[in-house]
Design a protein around this motif. Structure first.
Motif, mmCIF file in Angstrom:
data_model
loop_
_atom_site.group_PDB
_atom_site.id
_atom_site.type_symbol
_atom_site.label_atom_id
_atom_site.label_comp_id
_atom_site.label_asym_id
_atom_site.label_seq_id
_atom_site.Cartn_x
_atom_site.Cartn_y
_atom_site.Cartn_z
ATOM 1 N N UNK A 81 1.110 -1.254 -0.059
ATOM 2 C CA UNK A 81 -0.035 -0.040 -0.087
ATOM 3 C C UNK A 81 0.804 1.098 -0.019
ATOM 4 N N UNK A 82 0.450 2.164 -0.776
ATOM 5 C CA UNK A 82 1.224 3.368 -0.735
ATOM 6 C C UNK A 82 0.835 4.258 0.682
ATOM 7 N N UNK A 83 1.448 5.360 1.010
ATOM 8 C CA UNK A 83 1.272 6.231 2.031
ATOM 9 C C UNK A 83 -0.027 6.632 2.151
ATOM 10 N N UNK A 84 -0.592 7.296 1.002
ATOM 11 C CA UNK A 84 -1.902 7.946 0.900
ATOM 12 C C UNK A 84 -2.935 6.624 1.732
ATOM 13 N N UNK A 85 -3.225 5.587 0.900
ATOM 14 C CA UNK A 85 -3.678 4.462 1.358
ATOM 15 C C UNK A 85 -3.659 4.343 2.741
ATOM 16 N N UNK A 86 -2.397 4.143 3.324
ATOM 17 C CA UNK A 86 -2.209 3.663 4.729
ATOM 18 C C UNK A 86 -2.946 4.874 5.584
ATOM 19 N N UNK A 87 -2.705 6.035 5.219
ATOM 20 C CA UNK A 87 -3.266 7.193 6.020
ATOM 21 C C UNK A 87 -4.798 7.091 5.950
ATOM 22 N N UNK A 88 -5.333 7.051 4.719
ATOM 23 C CA UNK A 88 -6.801 6.775 4.425
ATOM 24 C C UNK A 88 -7.327 5.792 5.260
ATOM 25 N N UNK A 89 -6.606 4.423 5.355
ATOM 26 C CA UNK A 89 -7.180 3.175 5.885
ATOM 27 C C UNK A 89 -7.203 3.508 7.563
ATOM 28 N N UNK A 90 -6.136 4.265 8.144
ATOM 29 C CA UNK A 90 -6.067 4.833 9.401
ATOM 30 C C UNK A 90 -6.863 5.683 9.866
ATOM 31 N N UNK A 91 -7.319 6.810 9.080
ATOM 32 C CA UNK A 91 -8.127 7.587 9.564
ATOM 33 C C UNK A 91 -9.726 7.193 9.565
ATOM 34 N N UNK A 92 -9.700 6.357 8.698
ATOM 35 C CA UNK A 92 -11.236 5.462 8.533
ATOM 36 C C UNK A 92 -11.562 4.629 9.916
ATOM 37 N N UNK A 93 -10.279 3.670 10.040
ATOM 38 C CA UNK A 93 -10.405 2.874 11.404
ATOM 39 C C UNK A 93 -10.604 3.797 12.651
ATOM 40 N N UNK A 94 -9.882 4.983 12.679
ATOM 41 C CA UNK A 94 -10.011 5.903 13.732
ATOM 42 C C UNK A 94 -11.784 6.459 13.823
ATOM 43 N N UNK A 95 -12.056 6.625 12.724
ATOM 44 C CA UNK A 95 -13.567 7.382 12.780
ATOM 45 C C UNK A 95 -14.416 6.133 13.269
ATOM 46 N N UNK A 96 -14.193 4.851 12.601
ATOM 47 C CA UNK A 96 -14.995 3.761 13.153
ATOM 48 C C UNK A 96 -14.938 3.595 14.587
ATOM 49 N N UNK A 97 -13.744 3.687 15.116
ATOM 50 C CA UNK A 97 -13.429 3.352 16.644
ATOM 51 C C UNK A 97 -14.209 4.697 17.608
ATOM 52 N N UNK A 98 -13.995 5.551 17.113
ATOM 53 C CA UNK A 98 -14.849 6.749 17.863
ATOM 54 C C UNK A 98 -16.034 6.521 17.484
ATOM 55 N N UNK A 99 -16.727 6.194 16.404
ATOM 56 C CA UNK A 99 -18.207 6.299 16.372
ATOM 57 C C UNK A 99 -18.708 4.845 17.107
ATOM 58 N N UNK A 100 -18.094 3.999 17.101
ATOM 59 C CA UNK A 100 -18.220 2.890 18.205
ATOM 60 C C UNK A 100 -18.462 3.096 19.708
ATOM 61 N N UNK A 101 -17.300 3.876 19.996
ATOM 62 C CA UNK A 101 -17.282 4.515 21.411
ATOM 63 C C UNK A 101 -18.333 5.311 21.684
ATOM 64 N N UNK A 102 -18.658 6.210 20.842
ATOM 65 C CA UNK A 102 -19.846 7.097 21.042
ATOM 66 C C UNK A 102 -21.120 6.504 21.328
ATOM 67 N N UNK A 103 -21.275 5.380 20.436
ATOM 68 C CA UNK A 103 -22.580 4.520 20.692
ATOM 69 C C UNK A 103 -22.525 3.881 21.826
ATOM 70 N N UNK A 104 -21.558 3.209 22.528
ATOM 71 C CA UNK A 104 -21.557 2.537 23.576
ATOM 72 C C UNK A 104 -21.815 3.415 24.794
ATOM 73 N N UNK A 105 -20.977 4.368 24.724
ATOM 74 C CA UNK A 105 -21.248 5.522 25.931
ATOM 75 C C UNK A 105 -22.449 6.339 25.956
ATOM 76 N N UNK A 106 -23.384 6.473 24.886
ATOM 77 C CA UNK A 106 -24.412 7.139 24.572
ATOM 78 C C UNK A 106 -25.598 6.204 24.750
ATOM 79 N N UNK A 107 -25.657 4.983 24.973
ATOM 80 C CA UNK A 107 -26.263 3.962 24.842
ATOM 81 C C UNK A 107 -27.112 4.043 26.124
ATOM 82 N N UNK A 108 -28.448 3.879 26.361
ATOM 83 C CA UNK A 108 -29.175 3.730 27.705
ATOM 84 C C UNK A 108 -29.124 2.417 28.153
ATOM 85 N N UNK A 109 -28.146 1.909 28.720
ATOM 86 C CA UNK A 109 -28.241 0.656 29.367
ATOM 87 C C UNK A 109 -29.020 0.443 30.215
ATOM 88 N N UNK A 110 -29.515 1.294 31.135
ATOM 89 C CA UNK A 110 -30.500 1.113 32.491
ATOM 90 C C UNK A 110 -32.103 0.905 31.552
#
Length: 141
Positions: free
Chosen positions: A1-30
């Motif tokens: 993979x070239x540098x652009x593709x690696x950075x793009x994949x890293x940014x997408x992974x970070x966005x996915x992790x942040x989205x998942x974290x937001x969903x988990x912490x904002x779910x009304x577990x009670x």
């Protein structure tokens, strides 16, 4: 993979992790826990309407209900129990159905109120339940 593709994949992974974290912490577990308890209750499970906690805010549980000043109780009973569609309001079967509705809503309120994080129950008309059965509710009131 070239540098652009690696950075793009890293940014997408970070966005996915942040989205998942937001969903988990904002779910009304009670609310989810209480809804699971309501679903496991044998009497409530046997009733044609499912009471659900929509949210809990500062100890107040907002719960769906088929009852409201905007919807006559007879409308609910005739929708939930088609065999009552042509039964007069003062018929013993209609009276028994009303009493059962009151008992089921009270049971749901008791189960919800038993949870440590709930200090009050607030009812909210379940417009989705009615609309899924072809019943229009005037929201102008």
């Amino acid at each position: 993979m070239d540098d652009f593709t690696k950075r793009y994949a890293l940014v997408l992974a970070a966005v996915a992790v942040l989205g998942l974290a937001w969903w988990v912490f904002n779910r009304d577990n009670v609310a989810a826990e209480i809804n699971a308890t309501l679903e496991r209750d044998a009497e409530l499970a046997d009733y044609p309407y499912t009471f659900r906690v929509v949210r809990i805010d500062e100890g107040v549980a907002t719960v769906t209900s088929p009852r409201s000043a905007r919807v006559p109780v007879m409308q609910f009973l005739r929708t939930a129990f088609p065999e009552l569609a042509d039964v007069p309001v003062d018929h013993p079967d209609m009276t028994a159905a009303q009493e059962r509705l009151v008992a089921m809503q009270s049971r749901a309120a008791d189960i919800i109120s038993d949870h440590a994080e709930v200090r009050a129950v607030e009812w909210q008309i379940d417009e989705d339940w009615y609309s899924s059965r072809g019943v229009y509710i005037d929201t102008a009131r």
